[in-house]
Design a protein around this motif. Sequence first.
Motif, PDB file in Angstrom:
ATOM      1  N   UNK A  33     -12.312 -18.954   9.434  1.00 27.93           N
ATOM      2  CA  UNK A  33     -13.018 -18.864   8.033  1.00 27.93           C
ATOM      3  C   UNK A  33     -11.859 -19.245   7.175  1.00 27.93           C
ATOM      4  N   UNK A  34     -12.432 -19.953   6.192  1.00 24.90           N
ATOM      5  CA  UNK A  34     -11.429 -20.428   5.039  1.00 24.90           C
ATOM      6  C   UNK A  34     -12.181 -19.678   3.799  1.00 24.90           C
ATOM      7  N   UNK A  35     -11.193 -19.078   3.089  1.00 21.76           N
ATOM      8  CA  UNK A  35     -11.545 -18.312   1.827  1.00 21.76           C
ATOM      9  C   UNK A  35     -11.102 -18.666   0.748  1.00 21.76           C
ATOM     10  N   UNK A  36     -11.580 -18.821  -0.424  1.00 22.95           N
ATOM     11  CA  UNK A  36     -11.020 -18.915  -1.660  1.00 22.95           C
ATOM     12  C   UNK A  36     -10.717 -17.355  -2.244  1.00 22.95           C
ATOM     13  N   UNK A  37      -9.586 -16.975  -2.752  1.00 21.57           N
ATOM     14  CA  UNK A  37      -9.294 -15.590  -3.362  1.00 21.57           C
ATOM     15  C   UNK A  37      -8.537 -15.898  -4.669  1.00 21.57           C
ATOM     16  N   UNK A  38      -8.709 -15.037  -5.533  1.00 15.65           N
ATOM     17  CA  UNK A  38      -8.119 -15.269  -6.870  1.00 15.65           C
ATOM     18  C   UNK A  38      -7.367 -13.881  -7.147  1.00 15.65           C
ATOM     19  N   UNK A  39      -6.366 -13.901  -8.272  1.00 13.20           N
ATOM     20  CA  UNK A  39      -5.665 -12.965  -8.598  1.00 13.20           C
ATOM     21  C   UNK A  39      -5.296 -13.054  -9.935  1.00 13.20           C
ATOM     22  N   UNK A  40      -5.938 -12.049 -10.849  1.00 15.25           N
ATOM     23  CA  UNK A  40      -5.603 -12.034 -12.282  1.00 15.25           C
ATOM     24  C   UNK A  40      -4.413 -11.364 -12.537  1.00 15.25           C
ATOM     25  N   UNK A  41      -3.564 -11.503 -13.552  1.00 17.36           N
ATOM     26  CA  UNK A  41      -2.532 -10.432 -13.768  1.00 17.36           C
ATOM     27  C   UNK A  41      -3.079  -9.073 -13.889  1.00 17.36           C
ATOM     28  N   UNK A  42      -2.185  -8.153 -13.176  1.00 16.59           N
ATOM     29  CA  UNK A  42      -2.742  -6.791 -13.267  1.00 16.59           C
ATOM     30  C   UNK A  42      -3.740  -6.412 -12.289  1.00 16.59           C
ATOM     31  N   UNK A  43      -4.328  -7.391 -11.746  1.00  9.86           N
ATOM     32  CA  UNK A  43      -5.655  -6.970 -10.851  1.00  9.86           C
ATOM     33  C   UNK A  43      -5.386  -7.165  -9.350  1.00  9.86           C
ATOM     34  N   UNK A  90     -10.397 -16.763 -14.965  1.00  8.21           N
ATOM     35  CA  UNK A  90      -8.928 -17.079 -15.034  1.00  8.21           C
ATOM     36  C   UNK A  90      -7.969 -16.125 -14.289  1.00  8.21           C
ATOM     37  N   UNK A  91      -7.347 -16.823 -13.196  1.00  4.92           N
ATOM     38  CA  UNK A  91      -6.577 -16.287 -12.501  1.00  4.92           C
ATOM     39  C   UNK A  91      -5.872 -17.340 -11.278  1.00  4.92           C
ATOM     40  N   UNK A  92      -5.068 -16.870 -10.981  1.00  4.30           N
ATOM     41  CA  UNK A  92      -4.314 -17.838  -9.546  1.00  4.30           C
ATOM     42  C   UNK A  92      -5.327 -17.866  -8.421  1.00  4.30           C
ATOM     43  N   UNK A  93      -5.955 -18.884  -8.040  1.00  3.71           N
ATOM     44  CA  UNK A  93      -6.796 -19.132  -6.904  1.00  3.71           C
ATOM     45  C   UNK A  93      -6.078 -19.527  -5.687  1.00  3.71           C
ATOM     46  N   UNK A  94      -6.040 -18.857  -4.579  1.00  7.36           N
ATOM     47  CA  UNK A  94      -5.539 -19.287  -3.482  1.00  7.36           C
ATOM     48  C   UNK A  94      -6.410 -19.662  -2.330  1.00  7.36           C
ATOM     49  N   UNK A  95      -6.326 -20.328  -1.383  1.00 14.87           N
ATOM     50  CA  UNK A  95      -7.031 -20.388  -0.166  1.00 14.87           C
ATOM     51  C   UNK A  95      -6.335 -19.847   1.055  1.00 14.87           C
ATOM     52  N   UNK A  96      -7.050 -19.318   1.978  1.00  6.93           N
ATOM     53  CA  UNK A  96      -6.630 -18.675   3.247  1.00  6.93           C
ATOM     54  C   UNK A  96      -7.439 -19.193   4.170  1.00  6.93           C
ATOM     55  N   UNK A  97      -6.670 -19.409   5.284  1.00 12.58           N
ATOM     56  CA  UNK A  97      -7.377 -19.745   6.761  1.00 12.58           C
ATOM     57  C   UNK A  97      -7.124 -18.615   7.544  1.00 12.58           C
ATOM     58  N   UNK A  98      -8.209 -17.891   8.156  1.00 12.18           N
ATOM     59  CA  UNK A  98      -8.041 -16.885   9.223  1.00 12.18           C
ATOM     60  C   UNK A  98      -8.765 -17.017  10.535  1.00 12.18           C
ATOM     61  N   UNK A  99      -8.337 -16.899  11.586  1.00 17.00           N
ATOM     62  CA  UNK A  99      -8.978 -16.851  12.837  1.00 17.00           C
ATOM     63  C   UNK A  99      -8.088 -16.099  13.639  1.00 17.00           C
ATOM     64  N   UNK A 100      -8.548 -15.589  14.991  1.00 15.11           N
ATOM     65  CA  UNK A 100      -8.063 -14.870  15.674  1.00 15.11           C
ATOM     66  C   UNK A 100      -6.238 -14.442  15.873  1.00 15.11           C
ATOM     67  N   UNK A 101      -5.720 -15.956  15.585  1.00 19.17           N
ATOM     68  CA  UNK A 101      -4.454 -16.083  15.768  1.00 19.17           C
ATOM     69  C   UNK A 101      -3.736 -16.602  14.299  1.00 19.17           C
ATOM     70  N   UNK A 102      -4.519 -16.833  13.475  1.00 16.34           N
ATOM     71  CA  UNK A 102      -3.788 -17.394  12.163  1.00 16.34           C
ATOM     72  C   UNK A 102      -4.348 -16.474  11.142  1.00 16.34           C
ATOM     73  N   UNK A 103      -3.430 -16.302  10.060  1.00 14.95           N
ATOM     74  CA  UNK A 103      -3.702 -15.838   8.746  1.00 14.95           C
ATOM     75  C   UNK A 103      -2.464 -16.436   7.854  1.00 14.95           C
ATOM     76  N   UNK A 104      -3.016 -17.629   7.208  1.00 13.57           N
ATOM     77  CA  UNK A 104      -2.291 -18.598   6.664  1.00 13.57           C
ATOM     78  C   UNK A 104      -2.782 -18.671   4.972  1.00 13.57           C
ATOM     79  N   UNK A 105      -1.697 -18.643   3.936  1.00 19.06           N
ATOM     80  CA  UNK A 105      -2.126 -18.983   2.684  1.00 19.06           C
ATOM     81  C   UNK A 105      -1.363 -20.277   2.008  1.00 19.06           C
ATOM     82  N   UNK A 106      -2.091 -20.853   1.265  1.00 15.25           N
ATOM     83  CA  UNK A 106      -1.417 -21.879   0.336  1.00 15.25           C
ATOM     84  C   UNK A 106      -0.675 -21.168  -0.867  1.00 15.25           C
ATOM     85  N   UNK A 107      -0.270 -22.033  -1.537  1.00 15.50           N
ATOM     86  CA  UNK A 107       0.759 -21.270  -2.891  1.00 15.50           C
ATOM     87  C   UNK A 107       0.032 -21.156  -3.913  1.00 15.50           C
ATOM     88  N   UNK A 108      -1.271 -21.539  -4.140  1.00 16.45           N
ATOM     89  CA  UNK A 108      -2.107 -21.240  -5.425  1.00 16.45           C
ATOM     90  C   UNK A 108      -2.367 -22.249  -6.385  1.00 16.45           C
TER      91      UNK A 108
END
Length: 115
Positions: A33-43, A90-108
Amino acid sequence: QVQLVESGGGLVQAGGSLRLTCTFSGTHFSVGVIGWYRQAPGKQRELVANIRSGGETNYADSVKGRFTISRDNAKNIVYLQMNSLRPEDAAVYSCNYRSFIHDSWGQGTQVTVSS
């Protein structure tokens, strides 16, 4: 090794739109699965939307009806189309790839929404 690179962030007025791009390499996205995540300051980081290798999508309640996740298999890209943006998006948005053997993130990529 899976690598993900995000792009498309920037400054937009409330009500505007942006399209984020997650370009991935090192996998054909046949599983996982590939997901988009976000993180705002203090959250805490939160899931915005994800898409499974079979095409199923999932959205956070706060973005349903405004954001759309999609993919271009030929280009190894996952998009996040964001419409009707709000200051609280508003936030830093990052994508993530997750499988049985991977859990990888971009820089945002930074998304700023002015009111």
